[in-house]
Design a protein around this motif. Structure first.
Motif, PDB file in Angstrom:
ATOM      1  N   LEU A 132       2.427   0.802  11.974  1.00  0.00           N
ATOM      2  CA  LEU A 132       3.124   2.017  11.547  1.00  0.00           C
ATOM      3  C   LEU A 132       2.969   2.229  10.048  1.00  0.00           C
ATOM      4  N   LEU A 133       3.156   1.166   9.274  1.00  0.00           N
ATOM      5  CA  LEU A 133       2.992   1.266   7.819  1.00  0.00           C
ATOM      6  C   LEU A 133       1.554   1.631   7.461  1.00  0.00           C
ATOM      7  N   ALA A 134       0.597   1.094   8.209  1.00  0.00           N
ATOM      8  CA  ALA A 134      -0.818   1.402   7.952  1.00  0.00           C
ATOM      9  C   ALA A 134      -1.100   2.883   8.169  1.00  0.00           C
ATOM     10  N   GLN A 155      -2.189   5.586   5.058  1.00  0.00           N
ATOM     11  CA  GLN A 155      -3.456   6.311   5.100  1.00  0.00           C
ATOM     12  C   GLN A 155      -3.256   7.823   5.204  1.00  0.00           C
ATOM     13  N   GLN A 156      -2.297   8.226   6.019  1.00  0.00           N
ATOM     14  CA  GLN A 156      -2.116   9.658   6.262  1.00  0.00           C
ATOM     15  C   GLN A 156      -1.397  10.367   5.122  1.00  0.00           C
ATOM     16  N   LYS A 157      -0.388   9.707   4.517  1.00  0.00           N
ATOM     17  CA  LYS A 157       0.429  10.377   3.501  1.00  0.00           C
ATOM     18  C   LYS A 157      -0.011  10.073   2.077  1.00  0.00           C
ATOM     19  N   PHE A 158      -0.575   8.886   1.852  1.00  0.00           N
ATOM     20  CA  PHE A 158      -0.868   8.463   0.487  1.00  0.00           C
ATOM     21  C   PHE A 158      -2.349   8.220   0.228  1.00  0.00           C
ATOM     22  N   GLY A 159      -3.198   8.533   1.194  1.00  0.00           N
ATOM     23  CA  GLY A 159      -4.639   8.467   0.991  1.00  0.00           C
ATOM     24  C   GLY A 159      -5.207   7.082   0.790  1.00  0.00           C
ATOM     25  N   VAL A 160      -4.555   6.053   1.311  1.00  0.00           N
ATOM     26  CA  VAL A 160      -5.055   4.682   1.178  1.00  0.00           C
ATOM     27  C   VAL A 160      -6.284   4.496   2.062  1.00  0.00           C
ATOM     28  N   ALA A 183       0.815  -1.209   0.000  1.00  0.00           N
ATOM     29  CA  ALA A 183       0.000   0.000   0.000  1.00  0.00           C
ATOM     30  C   ALA A 183       0.850   1.261   0.000  1.00  0.00           C
ATOM     31  N   ASN A 184       1.970   1.244   0.732  1.00  0.00           N
ATOM     32  CA  ASN A 184       2.868   2.399   0.747  1.00  0.00           C
ATOM     33  C   ASN A 184       3.595   2.569  -0.574  1.00  0.00           C
ATOM     34  N   HIS A 185       4.133   1.477  -1.110  1.00  0.00           N
ATOM     35  CA  HIS A 185       4.832   1.566  -2.396  1.00  0.00           C
ATOM     36  C   HIS A 185       3.896   2.087  -3.489  1.00  0.00           C
ATOM     37  N   LEU A 186       2.715   1.483  -3.596  1.00  0.00           N
ATOM     38  CA  LEU A 186       1.767   1.892  -4.634  1.00  0.00           C
ATOM     39  C   LEU A 186       1.193   3.279  -4.351  1.00  0.00           C
ATOM     40  N   GLY A 187       0.903   3.545  -3.086  1.00  0.00           N
ATOM     41  CA  GLY A 187       0.360   4.853  -2.742  1.00  0.00           C
ATOM     42  C   GLY A 187       1.310   5.979  -3.113  1.00  0.00           C
ATOM     43  N   LYS A 188       2.586   5.794  -2.832  1.00  0.00           N
ATOM     44  CA  LYS A 188       3.578   6.809  -3.167  1.00  0.00           C
ATOM     45  C   LYS A 188       3.700   6.979  -4.686  1.00  0.00           C
ATOM     46  N   ALA A 189       3.751   5.856  -5.409  1.00  0.00           N
ATOM     47  CA  ALA A 189       3.955   5.914  -6.856  1.00  0.00           C
ATOM     48  C   ALA A 189       2.739   6.455  -7.600  1.00  0.00           C
ATOM     49  N   LEU A 190       1.529   6.207  -7.076  1.00  0.00           N
ATOM     50  CA  LEU A 190       0.299   6.537  -7.807  1.00  0.00           C
ATOM     51  C   LEU A 190      -0.430   7.750  -7.244  1.00  0.00           C
TER      52      LEU A 190
END
Length: 507
Positions: A166-168, A172-177, A19-26
């Motif tokens: 922590l990753l969750a 959610q906070q930085k990448f809008g997941v 979720a972090n990898h994809l959230g950052k990239a997309l």
């Protein structure tokens, strides 16, 4: 059709790394990401060791190293210390070697040829100052060293459940997941076999354009819905079960800055020290050791205290999926597969695969055929290299005290690629050109530490007189640096206490 809605199925480390990898990239591409996590299925939570590449990942996510250390019970990992992997009669009852995270021979030419002249001393001690730092239980850096920077190479030990949280929060906070707590009770497929929708127990049918399967060993999308077969590696890697336990420790106990990996009759024991507890697991082959015997061995390792703690036995299906990307679904983490945890490869492969997918994520369904073919080729290559590297630890051992060790040296159980490497390295010292893909999981320094830690008998190369003099000077400089670092670096626990009190400097 454009891909605008992505679902990640499963939480834990794998799901939230994805979720972090994809959230950052997309984030800037108008693609929504929803992570669907079952409220009823606990994470496996035994993957507590990482490799140094995780530092770059966490930094790229914008996670403070200080916050990470404080929230996830983190300790530093500079090595894996392999104990008792060689014959006690030949090498002593306390034989060990370090697979260090600093590259060997950092101040000049490779010292492997010098070590082969006089292989009585520990290879890692000759070629790296980090050997002495680890043996002295020191930290890899100072409190004044900025976040994610290092004096000695390092990764982390961590509480896997807290790491996922922590990753969750970060995703959610930085990448809008978006995070949904629900169970996937069914899957609907298109006529072409791709996934059309998920049926959730709390919110019914949910349609997405692309699916990431992080559902663990169950692999509910790739394996169950899309019927992707499993590639069994149990004939090469015999270890297929683990008894795991968490052991509390005293607040002033020494914290080793490395993973302990202690070999036994039919496998090995990991021992990972966090600040207030140890994660311990005895991994074994159930073809060579009964479950009750495994528990007895772990009890002896814990000095008769196993029954004081809650422990469990975990079966491990050893291998990986024939495809990792099928139709509009990619599997990550344990849904991709599992190989025994000897070199902390589970989180490493998840992180690598998730980052690779994020960098080559399709914007439309028209791109998926070409991208999936490349992804599958790359990940198959990576998994096969991990099989080879893990197998090398066993087939190089000269232990003869059980069928487990003897059968591990049977050429029929050794992958052809590894046999070819060992044949080459029987004649020549390994060099980076022997590993010819940019997708190698392990570099030449990893092979050097394990090969010569286990006393592999490469043909002794000839060294000219001048080269020999320079090599000895290089070795002396490494020893001098080791002495200096042992004076300058704090104890492991002391640094951790200062981080909790003051924190690192920001980069």
């Amino acid at each position: 059709m454009n891909i605008q809605k992505v679902a990640v199925i499963g939480g834990g480390t794998a799901g939230w790394l994805a979720a972090n990898h994809l959230g950052k990239a997309l984030l800037s591409k108008n693609v929504s990401i929803t992570l669907i996590e079952s409220p009823d299925i606990p994470t496996i939570g035994v993957g507590e060791g990482t490799v140094p590449t995780i530092r770059k990942t966490l930094h790229s996510f914008g996670i403070s190293e200080t916050e990470f250390i404080k929230r996830c019970d983190v300790t530093f990992k500079q090595s894996i210390k392999f104990q008792n992997w060689l014959d006690k009669r030949l090498h002593g009852p306390t034989n060990f070697y370090h697979h260090l995270f600093d590259p060997p021979s950092p101040m000049g030419d490779d010292l492997s040829a010098l070590w082969l002249q006089t292989p009585m001393q520990e290879y890692s001690k000759l070629v790296s100052s980090q050997h002495a730092v680890c043996e002295a239980n020191l930290a890899p850096k100072l409190i004044t060293t900025p976040e994610y920077q290092a004096i000695q190479g390092y990764a982390y030990h961590l509480n896997a459940a807290k790491f996922a949280l922590l990753l969750a929060d970060n995703a959610q906070q930085k990448f809008g997941v978006t995070h949904i707590k629900a169970n996937v009770v069914d899957t609907k497929l298109h006529l072409d076999g791709s996934i059309d929708a998920l049926i959730l127990d709390t919110c019914g049918e949910q349609k997405f354009d692309f699916y990431i399967d992080c559902s663990g060993f169950e692999s509910i999308l790739l394996a169950k819905a899309l019927k992707v077969p499993f590639v069994d590696k149990s004939q090469q890697l015999f270890v297929n079960k683990a008894v795991v336990v968490q052991v509390p420790t005293e607040s002033d106990a020494i914290i080793p800055p490395y993973t302990k990996a202690t070999a036994h009759q039919a496998g090995w024991i990991w021992d990972i020290a966090l600040s207030s507890r140890r994660g311990v697991g005895l991994v074994y082959s159930n073809a060579h050791l009964e479950d009750e015997q495994a528990q007895q061995k772990l009890n002896r390792y814990l000095q008769g205290r196993l029954d004081q703690y809650s422990y469990r036995t975990i079966p491990m299906n050893v291998g990986y999926r024939k495809q990792f990307w099928a139709k509009n679904c990619v599997a990550l983490g344990l849904a991709q597969g599992f190989l025994e945890p000897i070199e902390a490869t589970s989180i490493m492969l998840t992180d690598f695969a998730a980052g690779y997918l994020a960098n080559r994520f399709p914007t439309s369904t028209a791109q998926m055929a070409a991208l999936s073919e490349r992804f599958n080729q790359t990940m198959t290559y990576a998994w096969e290299r991990v099989v080879e590297f893990a197998k090398m630890h066993y087939c190089l051992s000269d232990r003869t005290d059980s069928d487990f060790w003897i059968e591990n040296r049977d050429p029929q159980t050794i992958p052809e690629g590894l046999q070819n490497k060992l044949a080459l390295w029987n004649e020549y010292v390994p060099m980076s050109e022997d590993l010819f893909s940019k997708f190698e999981v392990f570099n030449v320094e990893n092979y050097l530490y394990v090969l010569y830690g286990m006393k592999y008998a490469t043909k002794t190369p000839q060294i000219g007189e001048l080269s020999l003099i320079e090599a000895k000077k290089h070795a002396d400089r490494i020893q001098q640096r080791a002495n200096l670092l042992c004076q300058q670096l704090p104890s492991h626990r002391d640094l951790l206490q200062k981080i909790h009190q003051f924190g690192f400097q920001k980069v």
